[in-house]
Write a protein that holds these residues in place. Structure first.
Motif, PDB file in Angstrom:
ATOM      1  N   GLY A 101      48.057 111.237 163.584  1.00  0.00           N
ATOM      2  CA  GLY A 101      47.211 111.938 164.537  1.00  0.00           C
ATOM      3  C   GLY A 101      47.564 113.412 164.680  1.00  0.00           C
ATOM      4  N   TRP A 102      48.843 113.729 164.667  1.00  0.00           N
ATOM      5  CA  TRP A 102      49.252 115.098 165.006  1.00  0.00           C
ATOM      6  C   TRP A 102      49.727 115.939 163.830  1.00  0.00           C
ATOM      7  N   SER A 103      50.041 115.323 162.706  1.00  0.00           N
ATOM      8  CA  SER A 103      50.548 116.132 161.584  1.00  0.00           C
ATOM      9  C   SER A 103      49.584 117.221 161.112  1.00  0.00           C
ATOM     10  N   GLU A 145      44.289 120.017 157.308  1.00  0.00           N
ATOM     11  CA  GLU A 145      44.727 119.165 156.205  1.00  0.00           C
ATOM     12  C   GLU A 145      45.681 118.085 156.692  1.00  0.00           C
ATOM     13  N   ASP A 146      45.601 116.952 156.059  1.00  0.00           N
ATOM     14  CA  ASP A 146      46.571 115.890 156.351  1.00  0.00           C
ATOM     15  C   ASP A 146      47.876 116.166 155.610  1.00  0.00           C
ATOM     16  N   LEU A 147      48.918 115.509 156.083  1.00  0.00           N
ATOM     17  CA  LEU A 147      50.182 115.490 155.352  1.00  0.00           C
ATOM     18  C   LEU A 147      49.908 114.845 153.987  1.00  0.00           C
ATOM     19  N   SER A 148      50.587 115.294 152.942  1.00  0.00           N
ATOM     20  CA  SER A 148      50.385 114.663 151.637  1.00  0.00           C
ATOM     21  C   SER A 148      50.882 113.220 151.695  1.00  0.00           C
ATOM     22  N   PRO A 149      50.286 112.329 150.909  1.00  0.00           N
ATOM     23  CA  PRO A 149      50.717 110.924 150.914  1.00  0.00           C
ATOM     24  C   PRO A 149      52.220 110.794 150.612  1.00  0.00           C
ATOM     25  N   ALA A 150      52.728 111.640 149.709  1.00  0.00           N
ATOM     26  CA  ALA A 150      54.147 111.556 149.359  1.00  0.00           C
ATOM     27  C   ALA A 150      55.028 111.903 150.564  1.00  0.00           C
ATOM     28  N   ALA A 151      54.647 112.964 151.280  1.00  0.00           N
ATOM     29  CA  ALA A 151      55.434 113.377 152.449  1.00  0.00           C
ATOM     30  C   ALA A 151      55.367 112.302 153.528  1.00  0.00           C
TER      31      ALA A 151
END
Lengths: 211, 82
Positions: free
Chosen positions: A25-27, B61-67
């Motif tokens: 949700g927050w990243s 952007e979302d965090l990368s899947p790896a991270a």
């Protein structure tokens, strides 16, 4: 998103679904805020990861005096600023330039208003230019690039406030908590930041200018 | 008796207080009297609103899947130690 008190209890019980919920949700917001302080997406992602690790390490000490999100964002900004300072080579210049960022100068150039001997002193001499096709052009990549550049050029605290309030939809209260500042000062920072972003768009979209 | 007329220079400095609804009623009325007669300040305010709406539409952007995977592994290690 579960309410704070439930999230905190679940995190303390080491409930993986609660952790996944706030990470997912927050990243994106954390990444955007971190990106404003560090030179690359990769470093921003590391800062976000370190933040979550610090959240786990500190969750037992979280006192609930602010919202959980404000607490997490506060941790993120501390780490991002530290990392940013480490990676920047021109610290003295940067800190000098931004020393008066809360400043009290006008947000629109003085010479755009009529002087004392004008027909109407204090009224526009050079009014805001009308924007050509704003509906179409504001969401085009050119405008997004101009906004991104204008945000990047803001002094750090103005940038943090603008991102939190206008991009991430935080309340004024949350922004004040994260930045440890008063509501009035938060508004001054926001005011100055917004004026600069509008000015950047004015430059791009002014009817008759550009293409 | 009425307060002095608001100028455009005053208006631009009050635009955020106005949009954030942080003005006393009297001050707000004075600002709105200016807006009623000043097309250029209406343009300024309108552009500010468009700026804010555009900022709110910028994508994240979302965090990368790896991270994300790494983080969940860290979480499991943390859980194991509790």
């Amino acid at each position: 998103m579960r309410p704070d008190d439930q999230l905190v209890v679940a995190l303390r019980r080491a409930d993986e679904s609660a952790f996944a919920e706030i990470v997912d949700g927050w990243s994106p917001a954390l990444l955007r805020l971190a990106r404003a302080h560090v030179p690359s997406r990769e470093v921003a992602e590391e800062v976000v990861q370190e933040t979550w690790v610090a959240v786990l390490a500190g969750i037992d000490r979280f006192e609930g005096r602010s919202s959980l999100r404000s607490w997490v964002v506060g941790i993120l900004l501390n780490k991002a600023r530290t990392q940013g300072r480490r990676e920047r080579r021109t610290i003295p210049f940067a800190s000098l330039r931004h020393r008066h960022e809360e400043g009290d100068g006008p947000v629109v150039d003085e010479d755009r208003f009529q002087g004392r001997d004008g027909e109407r002193p204090g009224w526009w001499a050079s009014p805001p230019a009308r924007w050509a096709d704003p509906e179409e052009r504001l969401d085009a990549s050119e405008a997004r690039a101009a906004i991104t550049a204008a945000i990047a050029a803001l002094p750090p605290r103005q940038r943090d406030v603008l991102l939190m309030r206008d991009l991430l939809g935080f309340s004024a209260q949350e922004a004040c908590t994260v930045l440890s500042t008063s509501e009035g000062n938060q508004r001054v920072l926001l005011h100055r930041a917004r004026a600069k972003v509008r000015a950047a768009l004015e430059e791009l979209l002014a009817a008759g200018g550009g293409t | 008796m009425t307060a002095a007329e608001l100028t455009c220079r005053d208006f631009v400095e009050l635009a955020t207080d106005y949009l954030e609804d942080r003005m006393a009623a009297e001050e707000r009325a004075r600002l709105e009297r200016h807006l009623a007669v000043c097309k250029d300040c209406r343009t300024y305010l309108d552009q500010m609103r468009q700026t804010l709406a555009t900022l709110g539409r910028l994508s994240l952007e979302d965090l990368s899947p790896a991270a994300r995977e790494e983080l969940m592994a860290v979480f499991r290690a943390w859980r194991a130690q509790r």
